[in-house]
Motif scaffolding. Structure first.
Motif, short mmCIF file in Angstrom:
data_model
loop_
_atom_site.label_atom_id
_atom_site.label_comp_id
_atom_site.label_asym_id
_atom_site.label_seq_id
_atom_site.Cartn_x
_atom_site.Cartn_y
_atom_site.Cartn_z
N ARG A 79 0.83 -1.21 0.00
CA ARG A 79 0.00 0.00 0.00
C ARG A 79 0.87 1.26 0.00
O ARG A 79 0.60 2.21 -0.74
CB ARG A 79 -0.93 0.00 1.22
CG ARG A 79 -1.79 1.24 1.32
CD ARG A 79 -2.59 1.26 2.61
NE ARG A 79 -3.56 0.18 2.67
CZ ARG A 79 -4.38 -0.01 3.71
NH1 ARG A 79 -4.30 0.79 4.76
NH2 ARG A 79 -5.24 -1.01 3.69
N ALA A 80 1.90 1.26 0.84
CA ALA A 80 2.78 2.42 0.90
C ALA A 80 3.49 2.65 -0.44
O ALA A 80 3.60 3.79 -0.91
CB ALA A 80 3.81 2.25 2.02
N GLY A 81 3.95 1.57 -1.07
CA GLY A 81 4.64 1.70 -2.35
C GLY A 81 3.72 2.19 -3.45
O GLY A 81 4.08 3.10 -4.21
N GLU A 82 2.53 1.60 -3.54
CA GLU A 82 1.58 2.02 -4.57
C GLU A 82 1.17 3.47 -4.37
O GLU A 82 1.04 4.23 -5.34
CB GLU A 82 0.35 1.11 -4.55
CG GLU A 82 0.61 -0.32 -5.01
CD GLU A 82 0.79 -0.41 -6.51
OE1 GLU A 82 0.60 0.60 -7.22
OE2 GLU A 82 1.14 -1.51 -6.99
N ARG A 83 0.95 3.85 -3.13
CA ARG A 83 0.53 5.23 -2.88
C ARG A 83 1.65 6.22 -3.20
O ARG A 83 1.41 7.29 -3.77
CB ARG A 83 0.09 5.40 -1.43
CG ARG A 83 -0.48 6.78 -1.14
CD ARG A 83 -1.24 6.83 0.15
NE ARG A 83 -1.78 8.16 0.38
CZ ARG A 83 -2.51 8.51 1.42
NH1 ARG A 83 -2.80 7.59 2.34
NH2 ARG A 83 -2.96 9.74 1.56
N ALA A 84 2.88 5.85 -2.84
CA ALA A 84 4.01 6.72 -3.17
C ALA A 84 4.15 6.90 -4.67
O ALA A 84 4.34 8.02 -5.17
CB ALA A 84 5.30 6.14 -2.59
#
Length: 546
Positions: A79-84
């Protein structure tokens, strides 16, 4: 204006916290994945081999806890990677749109609208994906590191195979990504050009049909589309080659590692549990190695897209200013001296503040160049243009456009309603568009309106802006004679006391002007009222009555 590289760096730095959090979670996930075969091997050696149910239950409980941690770390790390990646791409799109809309212009130089769209969408997305690739790379390297340490602890031979083979595979993947990077850049250029051609054809569809040029337009797009397809196929072949070779070599590498582990177990150098761990780690290594191969491909495409984005963001403005302010109360006096630009040749002219002046040009190129200069879409090659004594070159383009509005005859309407486009009832009535209600839907580029309605709504928008200086370009070319006469009178009435320049060859509009300038050979050839010019100047009669 910030450079393109600074904007790219800023978009990435803005996601630093998410990138760090995602990298830590991803690294934890891969470390946990690497430890699963180890825990299984320990369970075999300590519980299964010893037939101890209590120890087996303990190890099963440990594995359950590890899998809960794996689920948590994967979910929130992804989630953090996709959002970044998504937010970085969004920041870049915002920066690209801001650059394209910058009052100084220059971003669209040598670029079709479709190409700008491609850069703002696909290229921005690919640059954003670099963040996800970095996060994935950190996780992949962590998995490899943990697996290497475990294998070294189990057997120096197995550990050395990983330590020697992994860098070789990564280096080969890097070499294979070079052709992909080059071909990806060509692919994006070709796709953007094809999109630009398609957008141009669609926007000019009515004109093409009127000229009977549909076949030529289709052939032009077919050629462009084939070129784009060929570039896309070359990029796909390069990516397929990279993935195929890396997968094949990875499989051979894992098979070699499994063979070495089996040999050591057969010789009694390692236990059965350690063999299971080694084979499990060999299978696990497929994941990190595939991840790093994907990272290489994404970085290659991201670098190509970043180059295009940076070039657009770093494009120099077409016009700038030196910080000179316009007077607080703008009167609207225009003065041109020695202006050479396009079809203009050392043009000298004066327009008194509050005057309604018609400009008729025997050469359309001269009219276009005059509009270009007055709107400051570009500065003249030589000469000066002043507004109330202030040179336009010294004024910030954004401030200038609060004082001077140049309304092109083919001005684009925005999707929404007529009211959203600035069409108030009073302005619509003045523009002869009282029959177009303010709540009338307006499709993309005004496509839901007729040509005459689009032109009248655009004129209403220009009149409603109430700029101190208004320059109109053929505002009635798509309306009937009665409506044209009404518009001419309305413009004169509404703009009384404000400087208005009407660049046209319409007799109705020119007759409403205080005076008319005839441009011939890029210079003012005559200056008088419409009636006087009709009587005394044959070139003028030919220009406005032909």
């Amino acid at each position: 204006m910030r450079s393109g590289r600074d904007v790219l760096s800023g978009a990435i730095r803005g996601q630093r916290s998410r990138l760090i959090a995602g990298s830590l979670l991803g690294a934890g996930h891969q470390a946990g994945e690497a430890l699963v075969p180890v825990l299984v091997g320990l369970a075999i050696d300590q519980a299964v081999a010893g037939a101890s149910w209590s120890r087996l239950l303990v190890w099963l409980a440990v594995l359950a806890v590890v899998y809960v941690g794996l689920s948590f770390s994967y979910r929130f790390g992804a989630r953090a990677g996709e959002r970044a990646a998504t937010e970085a791409a969004h920041d870049l799109r915002s920066a690209i749109v801001a650059r394209v809309l910058h009052p100084g212009g220059g971003a669209d130089r040598d670029r079709l609208p479709g190409e700008l769209t491609g850069i703002a969408t696909e290229d921005a997305r690919r640059v954003g994906m670099v963040l996800l690739a970095v996060l994935t790379g950190v996780a992949g390297f962590t998995g490899l590191a943990v697996a290497s340490v475990v294998l070294l602890t189990t057997s120096v031979q197995l550990g050395l195979i990983v330590l020697v083979g992994t860098p070789a595979l990564l280096w080969l993947g890097h070499l294979l990504s070079k052709p992909l990077e080059r071909r990806s850049a060509v692919e994006q250029e070709s796709a953007a050009h094809a999109s630009g051609v398609a957008a141009d054809l669609v926007s000019g569809l009515r004109v093409l049909k009127g000229l009977g040029a549909e076949r030529a337009a289709v052939e032009r797009y077919r050629h462009t589309s084939r070129t784009s397809l060929a570039a896309t196929l070359r990029a796909a072949r390069a990516e397929a080659l990279q993935n195929g070779v890396v997968i094949a070599l990875t499989g051979a590498f894992i098979a070699l590692l499994a063979l070495a582990g089996g040999t050591l177990a057969a010789n009694g150098t390692i236990t059965l549990g350690q063999l299971v761990s080694a084979v499990g780690l060999a299978l696990f290594l497929q994941g990190p190695l595939y991840m790093l191969a994907w990272v290489n491909a994404e970085l290659a495409q991201g670098r190509a897209s970043a180059t295009r984005v940076a070039a657009l963001l770093s494009a120099p403005p077409a016009v700038t200013g030196t910080g000179t302010e316009l007077p607080a109360q703008i009167k609207g006096a225009l003065r041109l001296r020695g202006v050479t630009h396009g079809g203009l040749r050392e043009l000298d002219l004066d327009i008194v503040a509050g005057e309604l002046v018609g400009v008729a040009a025997t050469d359309p190129a001269a009219a276009t160049a005059l509009l270009h200069c007055l709107g400051r879409h570009g500065d003249p090659e030589s000469g000066t243009i002043e507004l109330d004594g202030v040179p336009l070159r010294e004024v910030d383009p954004a401030l200038l456009r609060e004082a001077v509005l140049v309304a092109e005859h083919d001005a684009v309407l925005f999707e929404g309603t007529v009211a959203d486009n600035g069409g108030t009832p009073q302005a619509l009535a003045a523009a002869g568009a009282a029959d177009v209600p303010p709540d009338t839907p307006v499709g993309e580029r005004g496509g839901s309106l007729s040509g005459g309605q689009r032109q009248r709504v655009a004129l209403a928008r220009a009149l409603d802006a109430r700029r101190p200086v208004l320059v109109l370009h053929d505002p009635t070319s798509a309306v009937d004679a009665v409506t044209e006469a009404h518009i001419a009178e309305s413009v004169r009435r509404l703009r009384h006391g404000q400087t208005t320049v009407v660049v046209t060859t319409s007799p109705a509009l020119l007759s409403a002007a205080d005076r008319v300038l005839l441009l011939d050979g890029g210079r003012v050839a005559d200056d008088a009222s419409h009636a006087d010019l009709l009587q005394r100047n044959a070139d003028y009669r030919k220009a406005v009555l032909a």
